[in-house]
Design a protein around this motif. Structure first.
Motif, short mmCIF file in Angstrom:
data_model
loop_
_atom_site.label_atom_id
_atom_site.label_comp_id
_atom_site.label_asym_id
_atom_site.label_seq_id
_atom_site.Cartn_x
_atom_site.Cartn_y
_atom_site.Cartn_z
N SER A 194 25.65 -54.67 -4.43
CA SER A 194 25.74 -56.05 -5.24
C SER A 194 24.64 -56.24 -6.20
CB SER A 194 26.23 -57.27 -4.50
OG SER A 194 26.34 -58.37 -5.37
N TRP A 195 23.36 -56.18 -5.71
CA TRP A 195 22.30 -56.33 -6.34
C TRP A 195 22.05 -55.34 -7.44
CZ3 TRP A 195 18.50 -59.46 -6.94
CH2 TRP A 195 17.29 -59.52 -7.69
N VAL A 196 22.37 -54.06 -7.10
CA VAL A 196 22.34 -52.94 -8.35
C VAL A 196 23.01 -53.26 -9.37
CG1 VAL A 196 22.74 -50.65 -8.67
CG2 VAL A 196 21.58 -51.10 -6.67
N ASN A 197 24.44 -53.82 -9.03
CA ASN A 197 25.28 -54.26 -10.07
C ASN A 197 24.77 -55.29 -10.96
OD1 ASN A 197 28.06 -53.94 -11.30
ND2 ASN A 197 28.44 -55.86 -10.01
N TYR A 198 24.19 -56.37 -10.08
CA TYR A 198 23.61 -57.70 -10.84
C TYR A 198 22.60 -56.92 -11.91
CZ TYR A 198 20.36 -61.51 -11.73
OH TYR A 198 19.77 -62.53 -12.03
N GLU A 199 21.52 -56.11 -11.38
CA GLU A 199 20.40 -55.45 -12.17
C GLU A 199 21.05 -55.00 -13.52
OE1 GLU A 199 17.89 -53.01 -10.29
OE2 GLU A 199 16.71 -54.55 -9.70
N GLN A 200 22.24 -54.07 -13.31
CA GLN A 200 22.88 -53.32 -14.38
C GLN A 200 23.38 -54.32 -15.53
OE1 GLN A 200 25.76 -50.91 -12.20
NE2 GLN A 200 24.30 -49.19 -11.94
N GLN A 201 23.95 -55.56 -14.83
CA GLN A 201 24.67 -56.64 -15.53
C GLN A 201 23.46 -57.26 -16.51
OE1 GLN A 201 28.11 -57.05 -15.84
NE2 GLN A 201 27.59 -58.03 -17.77
#
Length: 709
Positions: A151-158
């Motif tokens: 979820s954190w990685v997805n947040y960074e990508q966003q």
């Protein structure tokens, strides 16, 4: 041995034979499953500008978003939101790749710092963002929670994607400018004005009934305007709903049961005495309501004002004496009987100040709170003793000891607020005492040292006890609904669905234009199973199926299957018919008119010559005729005093004469107008650029075939 030697000598040959046999088996399976050769794997949800979105990655993001949005969001809503995010990301990434722009490590750090600047988890003692805390948090996630780290990685990508998008939009805006020539043109479109004389031959002068429009006319129009009439695949259904709702007999049974508590009962059953004391005579109301009567609404030991009583029965209940019972009455999907247990005069609002001393485990107590409940009580009692001698210390104690950040800045004060605003124990102290009272009260948040600073408007309040029974269908009723639904399903499969519904006086509801990814069926809400069924390959027009829905059943029939392509003539009729009628009316008017002046046209068509002043091209509206771009455009092509021929407009056929031309005032400099053009272009980038990129993108949507919806 000779045989074995021959086998060894021909081992390569045997291997080849076996390999060919296996290969032919695989080929046969591939040809049986033609999708394996001719279409995308079911693991590919979409392909956008050549980039595949996998089912696994897509569903991971769906699960993450579902957790964030909570149970109130339907799976289809979540999937559609993820879909929109994925499409946007892929469409924009194509642009980023072509321009070779990206977010580097240093920039990413700055972006996270900005994005998380107010997140309490990453602030140091000075209230500033601490990168080390963030790094520790990420490392801990990676070690302890794969889902959290994903979820954190997805947040960074966003965050990175948003930054790149902003950069991209800014670059496009920077490449747009308003030139002086554009500024001048825009100024002239607004400032050049003409005064007109015109005659309108309204289309309404020819009755619609006299204009024949054939199905082929509509079909040809659709073919000539394909882009306007492209449609997705859709389905039409009709259905009958069988609701499991309480019958009159069910309601009477519920009311009879409640009347047992109103009147009391003495029964000799199976050799033992079963006594139910009348509600009005009960002393332990809580036990009676919660246990003996097993009410659907539990006892609430608080006073309420009339405004908080059920609207339907408020007057009757409020005027009862202590111990009297009212009901049964219907309220909020239940039958209820209500008893007035006590009556009291209570202020309707109060003003207090307090100090909150939390303890470990109390609600809203942070991880830093290690004080035991006993120690917190000692602290509260100690402060109370001091305050009883010197209340002027209250503000200082608030700053030093209180954990209620919502009131610290106000010296612990909660200004005038209504009854029942606070938690029960706090509420009872401030409203059931008197102004000036000072004491310690324990609530779920800790120990409060409370001082009542004021009370207003003492009003009659009542403490009530209510026995409630939800109005629900009995087993007999639900069995009957099931039988009725089953019988209808069977008979409808053997005969005429519509005729059977009418014969039994069931409401038949049509629903047209259902799309593959829809979830809502008007009248019954979120029903993805019904939508999926209509799009199954083996579902045929005329098929009937029963579905379990909330509180009952739906018997649905598939009425029509519309494939993707151009809208059918029948479906387009409502939209296209008026257009073709206008075209044919315009042709008839042109054919019957053979005049060259406004006066002759007005006389021939029994109408008047009208005037309009100050008409401009920026807003092509003509007084008396409405918005008529073709008319205004033709007028600006005429010289002063010149008369046009016939012009086909939006609301009729026109002839126009320009009586005066007023050019726009010439400016020394058109920079201000050019700046306005530039602002308009920038605004267009913000609102329309992404949609333009999306329309131009190559998007292959496999959500239905990959069965994720």
């Amino acid at each position: 041995m000779a045989v074995l030697n021959k086998i060894r000598q021909r081992s390569l040959f045997l291997i080849l034979i076996i390999a060919l046999a296996l290969f032919s088996f695989v080929l046969a399976d591939l040809f049986k499953n033609s999708d394996a050769l001719t279409s995308k794997s079911q693991n590919i949800v979409a392909t956008i500008n050549g980039k595949d979105i996998t089912r696994e990655g897509f569903m991971q993001k769906v699960e993450q978003l579902q957790r964030q949005m909570g149970p109130n969001a339907t799976s289809t809503q979540v999937m559609n939101q993820v879909w929109n995010q994925e499409v946007r990301q892929a469409v924009m990434q194509t642009q980023f790749d072509e321009l070779e722009i990206s977010v580097e490590k240093d920039q990413m750090r700055d972006l996270l710092k900005t994005s998380l600047a107010t997140n309490q988890n990453f602030l140091n003692e000075a209230g500033l963002f601490d990168e080390n805390k963030m790094n520790e948090y990420i490392a801990n996630l990676k070690e302890t929670s794969p889902e959290g780290f994903a979820s954190w990685v997805n947040y960074e990508q966003q965050v990175a994607s948003n930054a790149l998008s902003q950069n991209y939009f800014n670059m496009v805006k920077a490449g747009l400018s308003g030139t002086l020539a554009e500024g001048k043109l825009n100024h002239e479109l607004e400032g050049n004005k003409v005064d007109l004389r015109y005659v309108q031959v309204n289309f309404s002068t020819i009755p619609d009934s006299t204009i024949a429009v054939s199905k082929s006319d509509i079909t040809n129009y659709i073919k000539e305007n394909k882009n306007q009439y492209k449609v997705e695949a859709s389905r039409d259904i009709r259905f009958v709903e069988f609701k499991e709702i309480a019958s009159i007999d069910d309601e009477n049974t519920i009311k009879a049961e409640l009347n047992t508590f109103v009147n009391g009962r003495f029964v000799d059953s199976r050799g033992r005495k079963d006594t139910i004391v009348a509600f009005s005579k009960v002393k332990d109301n809580a036990a009676y309501i919660n246990s003996i009567a097993a009410s659907d609404v539990k006892f609430d030991d608080r006073f309420v004002f009339k405004s908080s009583l059920p609207t339907e029965a408020a007057d009757a209940i409020y005027n009862l004496n202590e111990g009297e019972v009212y009901g049964p009455y219907k309220h909020d999907g239940s039958f209820k009987i209500t008893k007035v247990i006590a009556v009291k005069q209570i202020p309707d609002s109060a003003k207090v100040r307090h100090i909150l001393i939390p303890f470990r485990g109390a609600q809203s107590a942070g991880p830093d709170v290690t004080t035991t409940e006993a120690d917190a009580k000692k602290t509260a009692d100690s402060l109370l003793n001091i305050l009883k001698r010197n209340r002027s210390k209250f503000p200082d104690f608030v700053k030093e000891f209180s954990s209620d950040q919502g009131s610290v800045a106000k010296e612990g004060r909660y200004d005038w607020h209504p009854y029942n605003t606070m938690v029960p124990e706090f509420n009872d102290f401030e409203f059931e005492g008197k102004t000036g009272d000072l004491g310690v009260v324990k609530t779920v948040f800790g120990f409060h040292i409370i001082e009542v600073e004021g009370q207003k408007n003492k009003t009659k309040a009542v403490k009530v006890g209510t026995i409630a029974r939800k109005i629900e269908p009995s087993e007999t009723t639900t069995d009957k609904v099931f039988r009725d639904a089953s019988n209808f399903e069977i008979k409808a499969g053997e005969g005429d669905f519509e005729a059977l519904a009418k014969e039994n006086k069931y409401t038949l509801r049509p629903v047209n234009g259902i799309k593959a990814l829809d979830e809502n069926i008007p009248g019954v809400g979120n029903q993805r199973p019904i939508v999926r069924w209509t799009f199954e390959e083996d579902a045929k027009v005329g098929d009937i199926k029963r579905f379990n829905v909330s509180n009952g059943y739906v018997i649905a029939q598939l009425v029509a299957k519309h494939e993707a392509g151009l809208m059918s003539a029948d479906d387009a009729t409502a939209k296209v018919l008026p257009i073709i009628r206008k075209q044919k009316k315009a042709k008839l008017i042109r054919e019957r008119v053979s005049v060259n002046t406004l006066e002759d046209l007005a006389a021939a068509e029994n109408t008047n010559v009208r005037t309009a002043t100050g008409v401009n091209m920026k807003n092509p509206t003509v007084s008396g005729a409405g918005r008529e771009p073709m008319l205004v455009g033709a007028a600006f092509g005429l010289k002063e005093g010149e008369t046009s021929g016939l012009i086909d407009g939006t609301n009729g056929v026109y002839m126009v004469q320009v009586t005066k031309i007023t050019p726009a005032v010439a400016l020394e400099n058109y920079q201000a107008a050019a700046n306005r053009v530039e602002q308009q272009k920038a605004s267009t980038v913000t609102t329309k650029l992404y949609n333009a990129l999306k329309d131009a993108a190559d998007i292959e949507d496999n959500r239905v075939s990959s069965q994720i919806q």
